[in-house]
Motif scaffolding. Structure first.
Motif, PDB file in Angstrom:
ATOM      1  N   GLN A 164     -73.037   8.812  58.257  1.00  0.00           N
ATOM      2  CA  GLN A 164     -72.614   7.579  57.600  1.00  0.00           C
ATOM      3  C   GLN A 164     -71.559   6.901  58.464  1.00  0.00           C
ATOM      4  OE1 GLN A 164     -73.650   6.011  54.463  1.00  0.00           O
ATOM      5  NE2 GLN A 164     -72.648   4.454  55.704  1.00  0.00           N
ATOM      6  N   ASN A 165     -71.795   5.668  58.853  1.00  0.00           N
ATOM      7  CA  ASN A 165     -70.792   4.927  59.619  1.00  0.00           C
ATOM      8  C   ASN A 165     -70.213   3.813  58.761  1.00  0.00           C
ATOM      9  OD1 ASN A 165     -73.028   3.279  59.531  1.00  0.00           O
ATOM     10  ND2 ASN A 165     -73.277   3.062  61.737  1.00  0.00           N
ATOM     11  N   TRP A 166     -69.278   3.078  59.321  1.00  0.00           N
ATOM     12  CA  TRP A 166     -68.685   1.954  58.599  1.00  0.00           C
ATOM     13  C   TRP A 166     -68.174   0.945  59.615  1.00  0.00           C
ATOM     14  CZ3 TRP A 166     -66.283   6.735  58.909  1.00  0.00           C
ATOM     15  CH2 TRP A 166     -65.030   6.774  59.530  1.00  0.00           C
ATOM     16  N   ILE A 167     -67.855  -0.255  59.143  1.00  0.00           N
ATOM     17  CA  ILE A 167     -67.394  -1.348  60.000  1.00  0.00           C
ATOM     18  C   ILE A 167     -66.002  -1.751  59.553  1.00  0.00           C
ATOM     19  CG2 ILE A 167     -67.833  -3.713  60.759  1.00  0.00           C
ATOM     20  CD1 ILE A 167     -70.795  -3.240  60.142  1.00  0.00           C
ATOM     21  N   GLY A 168     -65.070  -1.790  60.497  1.00  0.00           N
ATOM     22  CA  GLY A 168     -63.694  -2.187  60.198  1.00  0.00           C
ATOM     23  C   GLY A 168     -62.915  -1.087  59.524  1.00  0.00           C
ATOM     24  N   GLY A 169     -61.621  -1.038  59.760  1.00  0.00           N
ATOM     25  CA  GLY A 169     -60.775  -0.027  59.132  1.00  0.00           C
ATOM     26  C   GLY A 169     -60.829   1.295  59.875  1.00  0.00           C
ATOM     27  N   PHE A 170     -59.775   2.087  59.685  1.00  0.00           N
ATOM     28  CA  PHE A 170     -59.683   3.384  60.353  1.00  0.00           C
ATOM     29  C   PHE A 170     -60.370   4.488  59.565  1.00  0.00           C
ATOM     30  CE2 PHE A 170     -56.027   1.017  62.054  1.00  0.00           C
ATOM     31  CZ  PHE A 170     -56.280   1.161  63.409  1.00  0.00           C
ATOM     32  N   ALA A 171     -60.703   4.215  58.320  1.00  0.00           N
ATOM     33  CA  ALA A 171     -61.382   5.203  57.482  1.00  0.00           C
ATOM     34  C   ALA A 171     -62.366   4.465  56.591  1.00  0.00           C
ATOM     35  CB  ALA A 171     -60.372   5.972  56.632  1.00  0.00           C
ATOM     36  N   ILE A 172     -63.336   5.200  56.074  1.00  0.00           N
ATOM     37  CA  ILE A 172     -64.372   4.574  55.269  1.00  0.00           C
ATOM     38  C   ILE A 172     -63.790   3.959  53.993  1.00  0.00           C
ATOM     39  CG2 ILE A 172     -65.031   6.618  53.900  1.00  0.00           C
ATOM     40  CD1 ILE A 172     -67.972   5.751  54.462  1.00  0.00           C
ATOM     41  N   GLU A 173     -62.672   4.533  53.527  1.00  0.00           N
ATOM     42  CA  GLU A 173     -62.033   4.014  52.316  1.00  0.00           C
ATOM     43  C   GLU A 173     -61.474   2.604  52.519  1.00  0.00           C
ATOM     44  OE1 GLU A 173     -61.866   8.483  52.112  1.00  0.00           O
ATOM     45  OE2 GLU A 173     -61.494   6.948  53.634  1.00  0.00           O
ATOM     46  N   THR A 174     -61.139   2.253  53.757  1.00  0.00           N
ATOM     47  CA  THR A 174     -60.552   0.934  54.021  1.00  0.00           C
ATOM     48  C   THR A 174     -61.504   0.039  54.813  1.00  0.00           C
ATOM     49  OG1 THR A 174     -59.488   1.802  56.029  1.00  0.00           O
ATOM     50  CG2 THR A 174     -58.205   1.831  53.981  1.00  0.00           C
ATOM     51  N   ALA A 175     -62.778   0.426  54.917  1.00  0.00           N
ATOM     52  CA  ALA A 175     -63.757  -0.332  55.700  1.00  0.00           C
ATOM     53  C   ALA A 175     -63.994  -1.712  55.102  1.00  0.00           C
ATOM     54  CB  ALA A 175     -65.080   0.435  55.768  1.00  0.00           C
ATOM     55  N   THR A 176     -64.319  -2.670  55.954  1.00  0.00           N
ATOM     56  CA  THR A 176     -64.685  -4.002  55.472  1.00  0.00           C
ATOM     57  C   THR A 176     -66.150  -4.046  55.049  1.00  0.00           C
ATOM     58  OG1 THR A 176     -65.195  -4.723  57.734  1.00  0.00           O
ATOM     59  CG2 THR A 176     -62.963  -5.148  56.917  1.00  0.00           C
ATOM     60  N   TYR A 177     -66.964  -3.135  55.602  1.00  0.00           N
ATOM     61  CA  TYR A 177     -68.380  -3.079  55.236  1.00  0.00           C
ATOM     62  C   TYR A 177     -68.894  -1.671  55.518  1.00  0.00           C
ATOM     63  CZ  TYR A 177     -73.383  -4.188  55.017  1.00  0.00           C
ATOM     64  OH  TYR A 177     -74.706  -4.213  54.675  1.00  0.00           O
ATOM     65  N   VAL A 178     -69.688  -1.137  54.603  1.00  0.00           N
ATOM     66  CA  VAL A 178     -70.270   0.200  54.780  1.00  0.00           C
ATOM     67  C   VAL A 178     -71.791   0.056  54.791  1.00  0.00           C
ATOM     68  CG1 VAL A 178     -70.446   2.558  53.922  1.00  0.00           C
ATOM     69  CG2 VAL A 178     -68.311   1.258  53.602  1.00  0.00           C
ATOM     70  N   VAL A 257     -66.464 -16.549  72.674  1.00  0.00           N
ATOM     71  CA  VAL A 257     -65.485 -17.634  72.546  1.00  0.00           C
ATOM     72  C   VAL A 257     -65.098 -17.825  71.076  1.00  0.00           C
ATOM     73  CG1 VAL A 257     -65.117 -20.114  72.849  1.00  0.00           C
ATOM     74  CG2 VAL A 257     -66.277 -18.807  74.638  1.00  0.00           C
ATOM     75  N   ARG A 258     -66.050 -17.621  70.184  1.00  0.00           N
ATOM     76  CA  ARG A 258     -65.812 -17.790  68.749  1.00  0.00           C
ATOM     77  C   ARG A 258     -65.827 -16.424  68.047  1.00  0.00           C
ATOM     78  NH1 ARG A 258     -68.149 -22.856  67.314  1.00  0.00           N
ATOM     79  NH2 ARG A 258     -67.885 -22.269  65.143  1.00  0.00           N
ATOM     80  N   LYS A 259     -65.236 -15.442  68.663  1.00  0.00           N
ATOM     81  CA  LYS A 259     -65.355 -14.055  68.201  1.00  0.00           C
ATOM     82  C   LYS A 259     -64.951 -13.863  66.746  1.00  0.00           C
ATOM     83  CE  LYS A 259     -63.716  -9.383  69.396  1.00  0.00           C
ATOM     84  NZ  LYS A 259     -62.927  -8.590  70.374  1.00  0.00           N
ATOM     85  N   GLN A 260     -63.817 -14.389  66.340  1.00  0.00           N
ATOM     86  CA  GLN A 260     -63.374 -14.191  64.961  1.00  0.00           C
ATOM     87  C   GLN A 260     -64.286 -14.911  63.978  1.00  0.00           C
ATOM     88  OE1 GLN A 260     -61.149 -11.925  64.184  1.00  0.00           O
ATOM     89  NE2 GLN A 260     -61.058 -11.537  66.400  1.00  0.00           N
ATOM     90  N   ASP A 261     -64.725 -16.113  64.325  1.00  0.00           N
ATOM     91  CA  ASP A 261     -65.700 -16.814  63.488  1.00  0.00           C
ATOM     92  C   ASP A 261     -66.986 -16.000  63.387  1.00  0.00           C
ATOM     93  OD1 ASP A 261     -63.956 -18.908  63.121  1.00  0.00           O
ATOM     94  OD2 ASP A 261     -64.808 -20.139  64.713  1.00  0.00           O
ATOM     95  N   TYR A 262     -67.384 -15.389  64.483  1.00  0.00           N
ATOM     96  CA  TYR A 262     -68.590 -14.563  64.536  1.00  0.00           C
ATOM     97  C   TYR A 262     -68.503 -13.421  63.541  1.00  0.00           C
ATOM     98  CZ  TYR A 262     -71.822 -11.212  66.894  1.00  0.00           C
ATOM     99  OH  TYR A 262     -72.807 -10.294  67.211  1.00  0.00           O
ATOM    100  N   TYR A 263     -67.404 -12.686  63.573  1.00  0.00           N
ATOM    101  CA  TYR A 263     -67.242 -11.554  62.658  1.00  0.00           C
ATOM    102  C   TYR A 263     -67.203 -12.022  61.200  1.00  0.00           C
ATOM    103  CZ  TYR A 263     -66.118  -8.472  66.612  1.00  0.00           C
ATOM    104  OH  TYR A 263     -66.162  -7.732  67.763  1.00  0.00           O
ATOM    105  N   ARG A 264     -66.474 -13.100  60.952  1.00  0.00           N
ATOM    106  CA  ARG A 264     -66.366 -13.594  59.571  1.00  0.00           C
ATOM    107  C   ARG A 264     -67.719 -14.090  59.057  1.00  0.00           C
ATOM    108  NH1 ARG A 264     -61.087 -15.514  61.224  1.00  0.00           N
ATOM    109  NH2 ARG A 264     -62.034 -17.462  61.969  1.00  0.00           N
ATOM    110  N   ALA A 265     -68.464 -14.771  59.915  1.00  0.00           N
ATOM    111  CA  ALA A 265     -69.759 -15.306  59.483  1.00  0.00           C
ATOM    112  C   ALA A 265     -70.747 -14.188  59.175  1.00  0.00           C
ATOM    113  CB  ALA A 265     -70.325 -16.231  60.569  1.00  0.00           C
ATOM    114  N   LEU A 266     -70.758 -13.134  60.011  1.00  0.00           N
ATOM    115  CA  LEU A 266     -71.626 -11.992  59.726  1.00  0.00           C
ATOM    116  C   LEU A 266     -71.242 -11.353  58.391  1.00  0.00           C
ATOM    117  CD1 LEU A 266     -72.031 -10.112  63.148  1.00  0.00           C
ATOM    118  CD2 LEU A 266     -73.729 -11.512  61.960  1.00  0.00           C
ATOM    119  N   GLU A 267     -69.959 -11.212  58.168  1.00  0.00           N
ATOM    120  CA  GLU A 267     -69.490 -10.591  56.924  1.00  0.00           C
ATOM    121  C   GLU A 267     -69.886 -11.431  55.712  1.00  0.00           C
ATOM    122  OE1 GLU A 267     -65.294  -9.167  54.834  1.00  0.00           O
ATOM    123  OE2 GLU A 267     -65.353  -9.603  56.983  1.00  0.00           O
TER     124      GLU A 267
END
Length: 410
Positions: A164-178, A257-267
């Protein structure tokens, strides 16, 4: 990630994670083939027009096309890898590639990873040339990952994840997406394969612009690998365009160039089923990539014309190696004497003489020689052209989408 933050459709798919009380993995909904976002209708038409222009320019400039696309592929490899935190530069990649499998090769994990993108794309493009769109299947995706992540055993190259992996955060409990549990990955990838090998249902055809945008979101939502998901997902974009008969658009440079927008849009697309930000960003990057590439053709023609004028004015014989070198530099702007000799099939002294003369003309400049035995040179005008205007063309597209009727930004 809180389950309550998800819309009802996704809350219904959530699966509890064993031994992680209160943590849930999101199982993506079946992959759609079309998302109707009215605010993006005009933007899709504009992107389609720019893609058509690029295809025509490539057809009219075959002498430059292969060289330029070769160079853009390496720029893409660098920028896609840098999105994930690698530090290898464009010239660093070219030097690493020149020295690959020679006694000049140096150990560099970041450069190896970046060069892995080049190898993986070349393999994918070859498979598509041989098999057409049917090449875009699960086996190819596994092969691409194997080539892309070669040397990183921790990433389990060429295998779906078993953890099981996750996206964002140092642990699965604080992940932005699982992403979904590993057992769901094969089924979900089989579903996604339908989009890669798209066949229209009835007379209506869904544009590659829509299919590529949807496929990227779904791939990243599945997150099928232990590591390397972002790089593999971005690698699939130009291959999807190529399989559809379009230029293999490399979008990572503009997504970076739009890295933060990229991450936010995917989320937003993955967690809220709000596709408008992602489709807007994706289409703007398509338009920017097309326009910048079209302009590069003009810039490269002007550079080569000036170079040829310098050589002609100096009375250089047309059969001299120096003429061959200036053609090569348009697609290989970082060179060594040894690489020139091998690539052009000329003697080492002839290659050395040509490079020394090009330095005197300021067509080539010597690069830093730290810990290198071979002299390394770069065509600074080509290098500058490759990265000049990236922000500007994106801002130009943004202004157009804000001001033109029907092109309102989300």
């Amino acid at each position: 990630m809180r389950k309550s933050d998800l819309p009802p459709q996704l809350r219904a798919t959530c699966v509890p994670i064993p031994e992680k009380s209160g943590c849930f993995a999101v199982v993506p909904l079946p992959v759609p083939t079309f998302i109707d976002v009215p605010s993006c209708h005009a933007l899709i038409l504009l992107a389609r027009r720019e893609l058509d222009v690029l295809r025509e320019v490539i057809a009219d400039n075959q002498a430059y096309a292969d060289l330029l696309l070769h160079m853009l592929n390496r720029r893409e490899a660098v920028d896609s890898s840098q999105i994930e935190g690698t530090r290898t530069s464009f010239d660093g990649l070219l030097i690493h590639e020149i020295n690959e499998n020679t006694d000049q090769a140096q150990s560099d994990a970041d450069a190896d990873m970046t060069l892995g993108y080049v190898h993986a794309f070349a393999y994918g493009a070859e498979q598509i040339d041989q098999l057409g769109p049917t090449a875009l299947n699960q086996k190819l995706i596994l092969d691409l990952h194997r080539l892309l992540m070669a040397g990183d055993g921790q990433a389990a190259p060429g295998h779906w994840r078993e953890i099981q992996n996750w996206i964002g955060g140092f642990a699965i409990e604080t992940a932005t997406y699982v992403p979904p549990p590993p057992a769901e990955v094969p089924r979900l990838m089989a579903d996604l394969e339908r989009l890669f090998q798209y066949e229209p249902e009835g007379p209506a055809m869904v544009s590659i612009l829509m299919r590529a945008a949807i496929a990227h979101v779904q791939f990243e939502a599945i997150h099928p690998f232990k590591d390397g998901n972002g790089r593999t997902g971005r690698l699939l974009l130009p291959l999807m365009f190529k399989a559809d008969g379009e230029p293999p658009l490399h979008l990572a440079t503009f997504l970076k160039v739009r890295k933060q927008d990229y991450y936010r849009a995917l989320e937003q697309a993955q967690k809220r089923l709000n596709w408008a930000p992602w489709l807007t960003l994706f289409l703007e990057c398509v338009i920017a990539s097309c326009r910048h590439t079209v302009r590069l053709f003009s810039v490269l023609r002007a550079i080569q014309t000036r170079w040829k004028g310098l050589l002609a004015a100096a009375g250089k014989r047309r059969d001299a190696a120096i003429w061959k070198v200036i053609d090569l530099l348009l697609g290989q702007p970082v060179v060594t004497v040894r690489a020139i000799a091998q690539r052009l099939g000329v003697t080492f002294p002839a290659a050395n003489t040509a490079i020394d003369e090009l330095v005197r003309f300021d067509i080539l400049r010597k690069m830093d020689q730290t810990q290198r035995r071979d002299r390394v040179f770069h065509a600074h005008e080509v290098m500058n052209a490759l990265y000049t205007g990236l922000d500007g063309v994106l801002l130009e597209v943004e202004r157009q989408t804000r001001s033109a009727p029907g092109l309102a930004r989300v």
